[in-house]
Design an enzyme around this catalytic site. Structure first.
Site, PDB file in Angstrom:
ATOM      1  N   GLU A  67       0.866  -1.169   0.000  1.00 10.51           N
ATOM      2  CA  GLU A  67       0.000   0.000   0.000  1.00 10.51           C
ATOM      3  C   GLU A  67       0.912   1.231   0.000  1.00 10.51           C
ATOM      4  O   GLU A  67       1.796   1.333   0.852  1.00 10.51           O
ATOM      5  CB  GLU A  67      -0.887   0.004   1.239  1.00 10.51           C
ATOM      6  CG  GLU A  67      -1.842  -1.170   1.325  1.00 10.51           C
ATOM      7  CD  GLU A  67      -2.602  -1.192   2.645  1.00 10.51           C
ATOM      8  OE1 GLU A  67      -3.513  -0.354   2.814  1.00 10.51           O
ATOM      9  OE2 GLU A  67      -2.273  -2.020   3.505  1.00 10.51           O
TER      10      GLU A  67
ATOM     11  N   ARG B  93       5.550 -12.939   9.755  1.00 12.89           N
ATOM     12  CA  ARG B  93       6.201 -11.669   9.442  1.00 12.89           C
ATOM     13  C   ARG B  93       7.493 -11.539  10.240  1.00 12.89           C
ATOM     14  O   ARG B  93       7.730 -12.281  11.208  1.00 12.89           O
ATOM     15  CB  ARG B  93       5.267 -10.506   9.753  1.00 12.89           C
ATOM     16  CG  ARG B  93       4.952 -10.329  11.227  1.00 12.89           C
ATOM     17  CD  ARG B  93       3.924  -9.235  11.437  1.00 12.89           C
ATOM     18  NE  ARG B  93       4.399  -7.973  10.939  1.00 12.89           N
ATOM     19  CZ  ARG B  93       3.617  -6.912  10.723  1.00 12.89           C
ATOM     20  NH1 ARG B  93       2.314  -6.986  10.960  1.00 12.89           N
ATOM     21  NH2 ARG B  93       4.112  -5.780  10.287  1.00 12.89           N
TER      22      ARG B  93
ATOM     23  N   LYS C  28       3.842   0.518  10.785  1.00 12.54           N
ATOM     24  CA  LYS C  28       3.828   1.697   9.917  1.00 12.54           C
ATOM     25  C   LYS C  28       3.330   2.925  10.662  1.00 12.54           C
ATOM     26  O   LYS C  28       3.775   4.040  10.420  1.00 12.54           O
ATOM     27  CB  LYS C  28       2.977   1.423   8.680  1.00 12.54           C
ATOM     28  CG  LYS C  28       3.200   2.424   7.549  1.00 12.54           C
ATOM     29  CD  LYS C  28       2.490   2.006   6.275  1.00 12.54           C
ATOM     30  CE  LYS C  28       3.186   0.862   5.600  1.00 12.54           C
ATOM     31  NZ  LYS C  28       2.578   0.539   4.285  1.00 12.54           N
TER      32      LYS C  28
END
Length: 560
Positions: A38, A264, A274
């Site tokens: 994104e 992850r 983020k």
């Protein structure tokens, strides 16, 4: 720093085993993966793991990997992020060729499919507020409650949805929801939102759209449109897979991709949220997204970390199904291992202390030969100037040393690298009692570093000529967080107050000052350093990539 193409190298993990089995069984004739960021921030080292996995699998199995921007939220997306992501993927050594896509490429088709869901009775327009929808969803132990608007007719839903598209309603007035099951054990299946109203300008489509698809709706359909065979996600998307598959079954998609999840990356002394990274930048805790203390790929690059070291790190940690925390020391080991082989050696004095060699002839300068890399003879040698006045590292002198201090002290003799034995004969102090200059003598017979009479010294020190060395600013970076497990909810409390030390009176070799290559070099006994973009003519600035050993761990009592 140049980036070389990555050579495909076969690995083994559960995802690669699945890919191999799918090819062997002829389920797929060609593998197609994708990396779908994104564009609402810069990539970090966790993304590097996903990039290496998706592009690596495509290379190893003669397939291809798409770069696709999931640009479905124009309020947070910027062209700056799109540009930086492309640059970061290339820097890591990967290329998508002609396969660059955007979810916004598919907005028309996604809208048409949404109308199809409405016509089939599988979606409806809901007038509830965001908070009302959240409350009515229920909890992990309690089922949700049907929206009072869930049984609208197909005609009413189509009319409202088309008016949403036309921009007739304000933000938040209505959403389009899938009609699945408000009592489903998986909360993601409790009538998830497919479209919301957003009157915002999109980086690529401008003001054409007043409604935008949710990530969950756009993602799987984009995979299907592009013919993705293996949609590889991190574990937090595991609970979203049933919705991913429900939509693929309900819509006339051209292919049926399969989603697989892997753990992850989590690193000690590091936060990869983020939200946190954005706050660090916006609140001024760091100088920007590419601050060398940031775990962003841009920050690693500016710090001088080689892309090959990042790829090696990702390879070593592997691909697993269970979440775990990786010691940041493993990343540092990979960086040091790579740079030890590749970085040429130079000398720099970070905290200078002047030395006058009283028995060296005034005005005389001689050139000594220094090797560029002790383990690579092909790297050659360079000339360095030696004279009466030198600089040594302030930490290499103690007036009243402890028993096992073997460096320079009054009456003690040491070796100056590539030069001579010197002995401290005097100490000059300022009015505050601080040592500002040393007086020494040298032994002309020890040129090159050995004494003809066989006497030994216990220390070899680096140095620079006072006349020929060049002033420089050196930025010494350490871990951004002092806590091995920083608290994302209150990250500011865990910031390391010593994450950056700026040394404005450092001295470097003239050859270092003149080198604009951007290659990382080792300052002997100090660590690895790279020229920073803040450098200006006559004002070189260097960043410490990493020290020669793990000093931070000793400072904080943990692994650093």
């Amino acid at each position: 720093m140049t980036t070389e193409p990555v050579t495909a190298e076969a690995g083994r993990d559960f995802i690669r085993d699945i890919v191999q089995a799918d090819l062997s069984s002829k389920k797929h004739s060609r593998i197609v993966t994708r990396f779908p960021p994104e564009p609402n921030g810069y990539l970090h080292i966790g993304h590097a793991k996903s990039i290496a996995l998706n592009f690596g699998i495509a290379q190893e199995f003669a397939g291809k990997c798409h770069l696709r921007f999931d640009d479905t939220n124009p309020t947070k997306e910027e062209q700056e992020y799109i540009d930086s992501i492309q640059a970061d993927v290339h820097w890591l050594g990967y290329d998508w060729g002609t396969d660059l896509y955007y979810a916004s490429d598919y907005f028309e088709r996604l809208y048409d499919w949404a109308e199809r869901l409405i016509k089939a009775g599988d979606a409806y327009v809901d007038d509830q507020s965001q908070e009302e929808i959240r409350v009515s969803r229920g909890t992990l132990t309690e089922p949700g409650k049907n929206s009072p608007f869930r049984d609208r007719t197909v005609e009413e839903n189509l009319d409202l949805f088309r008016r949403m598209k036309a921009g007739e309603f304000p933000n938040g007035a209505r959403v389009l929801r899938a009609k699945i099951d408000m009592a489903a054990g998986n909360i993601n299946l409790r009538d998830p939102v497919l479209y919301r109203i957003l009157h915002a300008e999109h980086p690529r489509t401008g003001t054409k759209w007043s409604i935008y698809p949710s990530y969950d709706y756009a993602h799987g359909q984009s995979d299907a449109i592009e013919g993705i065979t293996h949609s590889i996600c991190t574990l937090e998307f595991e609970d979203h897979r049933p919705l991913y598959e429900w939509l693929l079954e309900k819509l006339p998609v051209p292919s049926k991709p399969r989603q697989y999840e892997f753990a992850r990356l989590n690193l000690t002394y590091t936060l990869l949220s983020k939200r946190v990274l954005t706050q660090l930048v916006r609140e001024g805790h760091v100088s920007g997204w590419d601050d060398p203390r940031m775990p962003t790929i841009a920050g690693l690059k500016r710090r001088g970390v080689p892309p090959a070291a990042v790829r090696e790190f990702v390879k070593r940690i592997g691909v697993a199904k269970a979440n775990s925390v990786v010691d940041v020391g493993m990343l540092e080991f990979c960086i040091r291992e790579h740079l030890n082989k590749s970085a040429q050696r130079r000398m720099a004095v970070l905290r200078p202390l002047k030395v006058v060699i009283e028995n060296y002839p005034e005005g005389q300068v001689e050139e000594l030969e220094a090797v560029n890399h002790p383990d690579d003879l092909s790297a050659g040698t360079r000339k360095i100037s030696f004279g009466r006045e030198l600089y040594i590292e302030r930490d290499d002198f103690m007036e009243n040393p402890p028993k096992k201090f073997f460096r320079l002290s009054p009456g003690n003799e040491v070796r100056l690298r590539y030069a001579y034995f010197v002995k401290c004969t005097g100490v000059i102090k300022n009015d505050a009692g601080e040592v500002v200059e040393l007086r020494c003598t040298y032994d002309p017979a020890t040129k090159g570093g050995n004494a003809p009479d066989g006497r030994k010294v216990k220390a070899t020190m680096h140095w620079l000529s006072a006349k020929d060395s060049v002033p420089a600013e050196i930025r010494v970076y350490n871990q951004l967080f002092a806590n091995p497990s920083p608290n994302a909810a209150n990250f500011a409390a865990d910031l390391n107050p010593e994450s950056l030390e700026v040394l404005r009176e450092a001295r470097i070799e003239p050859s270092v000052a003149a080198d604009n290559s951007g290659e990382v070099m080792q300052f002997e006994r100090q660590g690895y350093f790279v020229r920073d973009k803040d450098s200006a003519p006559g004002k070189p600035v260097f960043n410490r990539t990493i020290g020669l050993r793990d000093t931070f761990a000793k400072e904080v009592g943990g692994k650093g």
